[in-house]
Design a protein around this motif. Structure first.
Motif, short mmCIF file in Angstrom:
data_model
loop_
_atom_site.label_atom_id
_atom_site.label_comp_id
_atom_site.label_asym_id
_atom_site.label_seq_id
_atom_site.Cartn_x
_atom_site.Cartn_y
_atom_site.Cartn_z
N UNK A 1 0.99 -1.29 -0.56
CA UNK A 1 -0.12 -0.10 -0.29
C UNK A 1 0.96 1.39 0.19
N UNK A 2 2.48 1.18 -0.07
CA UNK A 2 3.20 2.36 -0.40
C UNK A 2 3.03 2.99 1.69
N UNK A 3 3.00 2.44 2.41
CA UNK A 3 3.31 2.82 4.22
C UNK A 3 4.12 1.94 3.91
N UNK A 4 5.31 3.04 3.63
CA UNK A 4 6.82 2.42 4.06
C UNK A 4 7.21 2.63 5.11
N UNK A 5 6.90 4.44 6.35
CA UNK A 5 6.84 4.71 7.19
C UNK A 5 6.48 3.66 8.15
N UNK A 6 5.64 3.00 8.12
CA UNK A 6 4.43 2.71 9.04
C UNK A 6 4.79 0.70 9.38
N UNK A 7 5.45 0.36 7.95
CA UNK A 7 5.87 -0.66 7.97
C UNK A 7 7.52 -1.11 8.58
N UNK A 8 8.10 0.22 9.06
CA UNK A 8 9.40 0.20 8.86
C UNK A 8 9.16 0.62 10.59
N UNK A 9 8.34 1.45 10.89
CA UNK A 9 7.95 1.08 12.28
C UNK A 9 7.35 -0.02 13.52
N UNK A 10 7.65 -1.27 12.77
CA UNK A 10 7.13 -2.22 13.39
C UNK A 10 8.22 -3.06 13.53
N UNK A 11 9.22 -2.59 13.32
CA UNK A 11 10.80 -3.09 13.59
C UNK A 11 11.00 -4.64 13.49
N UNK A 12 10.68 -4.95 12.00
CA UNK A 12 10.57 -6.45 12.24
C UNK A 12 12.01 -7.50 11.71
N UNK A 13 12.76 -6.80 11.07
CA UNK A 13 14.39 -7.42 12.20
C UNK A 13 14.27 -9.10 11.48
N UNK A 14 14.90 -9.42 12.58
CA UNK A 14 15.35 -10.79 12.53
C UNK A 14 14.39 -11.50 12.46
N UNK A 15 13.21 -12.81 12.39
CA UNK A 15 12.86 -13.27 12.49
C UNK A 15 12.89 -14.78 13.82
N UNK A 16 13.49 -14.58 14.47
CA UNK A 16 13.56 -15.82 15.44
C UNK A 16 12.57 -14.94 16.61
N UNK A 17 12.12 -13.83 16.91
CA UNK A 17 11.11 -13.49 17.94
C UNK A 17 10.40 -11.69 17.68
N UNK A 18 9.40 -11.67 18.76
CA UNK A 18 9.15 -10.46 18.05
C UNK A 18 9.85 -8.70 18.67
N UNK A 19 9.95 -8.31 17.87
CA UNK A 19 9.30 -6.26 18.31
C UNK A 19 8.34 -6.17 18.94
N UNK A 20 8.60 -4.97 20.11
CA UNK A 20 7.73 -4.68 20.91
C UNK A 20 6.50 -3.96 20.31
N UNK A 21 6.58 -3.14 18.97
CA UNK A 21 5.58 -2.52 17.92
C UNK A 21 4.73 -4.52 17.47
N UNK A 22 6.11 -5.55 17.14
CA UNK A 22 5.37 -6.31 16.36
C UNK A 22 4.57 -6.87 17.09
#
Length: 182
Positions: free
Chosen positions: A78-99
């Motif tokens: 949807x072109x919402x890069x900033x909102x996606x970046x805020x999730x701090x998805x990074x590595x897949x071995x755990x969840x970030x707090x926003x995630x």
């Protein structure tokens, strides 16, 4: 709250016990603390807690991660890069707090509950003494309980087999003399 428990067949007995305990607490608060809930709600408005008192929702880490990843991908499409970046998805071995917070919203929308458990975290995300899943050694017998996307307790089955414990310590370069008492 610290709890240790022997189980007979599978460590999910522990998850069911913890889930039932929290459901009892939530149900008791709703039954006996209406005046207190009203006073809190007057100052800090909130939505009543949704939970199934008879059945605990248990998602595997893989299932939960797929939910947050799908949302992340939708944001990017949807072109919402900033909102996606805020999730701090990074590595897949755990969840970030926003995630984790996102997962709470996604679980509430999909399953209609604010209380749930995520099970089978990647073994790499847990301490060396966490028991690997006997059917999939890349994941662990470990869990986190969540309330509206906030982790409220966590735990794991510890390795109780000396041979497996030594193997795990060696994999993590932990000198055996430092864990002799364990």
């Amino acid at each position: 709250l610290d709890m240790e428990m022997e189980f007979m067949e599978h460590y999910h007995e522990v998850l069911q016990m913890i889930g039932a305990m929290f459901a009892h607490i939530f149900k008791s608060i709703n039954a006996h603390c209406q005046a207190e809930l009203a006073a809190i709600g007057a100052q800090y408005p909130f939505t009543p807690l949704r939970f199934d008192e008879n059945k605990l929702l248990i998602l595997t880490f893989k299932e939960a991660k797929a939910m947050t990843q799908a949302h992340f991908d939708e944001l990017l499409q949807a072109g919402k890069q900033e909102e996606a970046d805020a999730l701090l998805m990074g590595e897949s071995k755990d969840f970030s707090t926003p995630e984790e917070k996102l997962l709470g919203r996604l679980v509430a929308a999909k399953y209609g509950t604010d209380f749930y458990c995520v099970d089978k975290y990647p073994l790499a995300a847990r301490p060396f003494y966490t028991m690997p899943d006997p059917y999939n050694p890349s994941v662990s017998n470990s869990y986190d309980f969540f309330l509206r996307g906030e982790e409220i307790t966590s735990g794991a089955q510890r390795i109780h087999n000396t041979k497996v414990l030594i193997e795990q310590a060696n994999k993590h370069n932990i000198p055996l003399d430092t864990i002799q008492a364990y």
